[in-house]
Every structure is written in structure tokens, then in C-alpha cells.
Write an enzyme that holds these catalytic residues in place. Structure first.
Site, PDB file in Angstrom:
ATOM      1  N   LYS A 196      35.005  65.468 -73.862  1.00 26.64           N
ATOM      2  CA  LYS A 196      34.254  64.215 -73.933  1.00 26.64           C
ATOM      3  C   LYS A 196      34.924  63.299 -74.946  1.00 26.64           C
ATOM      4  CE  LYS A 196      29.583  62.399 -74.760  1.00 26.64           C
ATOM      5  NZ  LYS A 196      28.193  62.760 -75.093  1.00 26.64           N
ATOM      6  N   LYS A 249      34.713  63.724 -69.304  1.00 29.02           N
ATOM      7  CA  LYS A 249      33.997  62.452 -69.414  1.00 29.02           C
ATOM      8  C   LYS A 249      34.751  61.525 -70.360  1.00 29.02           C
ATOM      9  CE  LYS A 249      29.464  60.648 -70.844  1.00 29.02           C
ATOM     10  NZ  LYS A 249      28.159  60.962 -71.455  1.00 29.02           N
TER      11      LYS A 249
END
Length: 326
Positions: A196, A249
Site C-alpha cells: 500500500k 494499492k
């Protein structure tokens, strides 16, 4: 021209039927996970200002939302909660009456076949907007793990099918896996936000989730967008700690990372097509600058080609409608 030697690649593109016959990657309804924002209170259905077509709904409007999702054939939802009250410890994240817990119970009672993925973080619930406890002006890693475990266990007790920790604390998968097992939830999988990045593409989500940090930023725990090898270290740690899925992400700017993760780890790979990516497409479509359907389907198919097995996307409803018409 007969003496020339070259390949006739166009032979396999001469008709729509032939192109379909040799197509390598396909987008399916089962690949899509739709994020839902659940508000406390009553009679609320608020369109997110920076995310046209995405709504925050209170529990009394959840049935209408879920009926639409089910009718479209979407099989999985990812739940985010927006509480009325926040504090320094994110208490509402792990209460049995927390908004995600309440919504999970409702969905599993009335739509038992729907897969409920619970986002496990504190940022929506803390008054400072960070993903853990603050000590000496910084997010304290180890004390935050204890609250994340409490959150995961409470979500599992409410009926969540999958726990998806998004906090990026070191050791968060190991801690949550141990906590779930100890509580008797050894069969509940962990969908880790393994990779992330500290991305500028999250802006509209913070409008939706009311989770903008009140000071500083999240760069001490989310990854530097310039780094690639670091992503492999993060993913490797989560695999060793017991992750069952690996999330990358954001999506579009990090397709190289998706492919790296897919090539290196034998787990389902999930890509999060985040709010900023969604909002840019919506804004361009509303200005008639692009063909929205063509762009969205190309984008989501490209994510599959890059190696994603599943896609978390705010485009899921539209994509589902288009897929059903094919």
C-alpha cells in the site's frame, strides 16, 4: 512480394468472433469487489462530492443498496464505517455495536451468499485520522497492533467472511492471524493490504470516509511510490505471517508491482482501483472527453492482464451492468 518473409499477426484479428476466440484475459462478475460506506444515523444517502455515483448510506438505506448490488450479480462487498463519534483510540472500530459490525450482521442475515470483506483499520474511527495510536507525535506500531486485533476479532464475530487489514503496521498480519486463531476463527482468511503506497490518488476516499489525517501524513507507514523492491519485502513478510490474499494499492500506476507480486507469490492477488482513479474517469466522462464504458472495461481488463485475480473497484456496478449485456 512473395519473396518477403514476415508474420501475419492480423490473421487472428479479422473478426470480432475470431478476436474473442483468442482473447487471453477476461473480466468476470466474480472478479469484482464493491466498496460500501456505511454511516451511523437514519435516513441518510449522501453522494460523495468527489466521487459521482458513490453514496454513503445509513443502515435503514442499506437494503436498497444491497438489493441493487445483488441484482447486478456482484458477489462481494468491502465495508467501511463512518461513525458519529471518534476518539484517540478508534474505539468504535472494535465495539460489537460498531457500524461495520452492525452492517455485517445485517448483510449476512439477509444476503447470506454475499461475501463480506471487512476493512480493518482505525483511521475512520480516530479523531486524529491516523491508522494507529499516537505516542510522542507519531503512530506507535506495537500498541496499535493490539487494537487492530480487537477490531479484526469483533468483525469476525459479527460474521465477516474475510478480514482485510489496511493499516500497514509492521507485523499486522501476524498479530491478526494469531488473534483470529486464538478466538476460534482459524478459518477466516486475511486479505492483506500487503503493498500500500502513500499515494495522492486516495484524496476522494478521504472525503467518503472522513479520514484525512489531522496532522502530518501517512508516509512513515505507507510505502514510497518510487520503490519497487520494497514492495517485494512487504509482500514476503505478509506471506510468511499467514496472509491468504495480497492487495496492491493503488491500481493503475502500480501495474508493474501487481505483475511482480503475481510472479513471486502463489496467492490470490487483489488490486484496489482507488478513488482518485475512479474520479478522474468519471470527471472525464461527464465532460464527454472519453467513452466511459470503453475506458473502464479496458482499465479493468488491463488489471487482470497485469496479474490481478480480484479487483476492488467503485466501477463495479457499472462494470456489472456492461458485463451482463455482453
Amino acid at each position: 512480394m512473395s519473396q518477403l518473409e514476415f508474420s501475419r499477426h492480423r490473421r487472428l484479428r479479422t473478426s470480432a468472433s475470431l478476436r474473442s476466440l483468442v482473447r487471453e484475459n477476461f473480466l468476470r462478475l466474480e472478479d469484482l469487489i464493491y466498496p460500501l460506506f456505511i454511516l451511523e444515523g437514519e435516513n441518510k444517502r449522501e453522494e460523495v462530492r468527489s466521487m459521482p455515483g458513490v453514496f454513503r448510506v445509513s443502515m435503514d438505506n442499506l437494503k436498497t443498496e444491497m438489493d441493487e448490488i445483488v441484482s447486478l450479480g456482484i458477489k462481494s462487498v468491502l465495508l467501511f464505517g463512518i461513525p458519529d463519534e471518534k476518539d484517540a483510540c478508534g474505539t468504535e472500530a472494535y465495539h460489537d455495536h460498531g457500524i461495520v459490525q452492525v452492517a455485517t450482521r445485517y448483510i449476512k442475515e439477509h444476503y447470506p451468499e454475499m461475501i463480506v470483506v471487512a476493512d480493518t483499520c482505525l483511521c475512520e474511527y480516530t479523531d486524529h485520522g491516523h491508522c494507529g495510536l499516537i505516542e510522542n507525535g507519531d503512530v506507535d506500531n506495537d500498541s496499535s497492533l493490539e487494537l487492530l486485533v480487537k477490531t479484526a476479532v469483533s468483525q469476525a464475530e459479527a460474521g465477516a467472511d474475510i478480514i482485510a487489514p489496511s493499516n500497514m503496521m509492521d507485523g499486522f498480519v501476524a498479530a491478526i492471524r494469531a488473534g483470529l486463531d486464538e478466538a476460534g476463527f482459524e478459518n477466516i482468511p486475511v486479505m492483506s493490504y500487503a503493498v500500500k503506497y502513500a499515494s495522492a490518488f486516495y484524496g476522494p476516499f478521504r472525503d467518503a470516509a472522513d479520514s484525512t489525517p489531522q496532522f502530518g501524513d501517512r508516509k512513515t507507514y505507507q510505502m514510497d511510490p518510487a520503490n519497487r523492491l520494497e514492495a517485494m519485502r512487504e509482500a514476503e513478510s505478509d506471506v510468511k505471517e499467514g496472509a491468504d490474499f495480497l492487495i496492491v494499492k493503488p491500481g493503475m500506476p502500480y501495474l508493474d508491482i501487481v505483475r511482480d507480486v503475481k510472479n513471486n507469490y502463489n496467492l490470490p492477488v487483489v488490486i484496489y482501483n482507488v478513488s482518485g482513479e475512479y474520479s478522474m474517469v468519471k470527471a472525464a466522462a461527464q465532460n464527454d472527453w472519453i467513452d466511459e464504458k470503453a475506458v473502464v472495461m479496458e482499465m479493468l481488463t488491463g488489471m487482470k492482464r497485469a496479474g490481478a485475480d480480484l479487483i476492488i473497484t467503485y466501477h463495479a456496478k457499472d462494470a456489472a451492468r456492461w458485463l451482463k449485456k455482453q
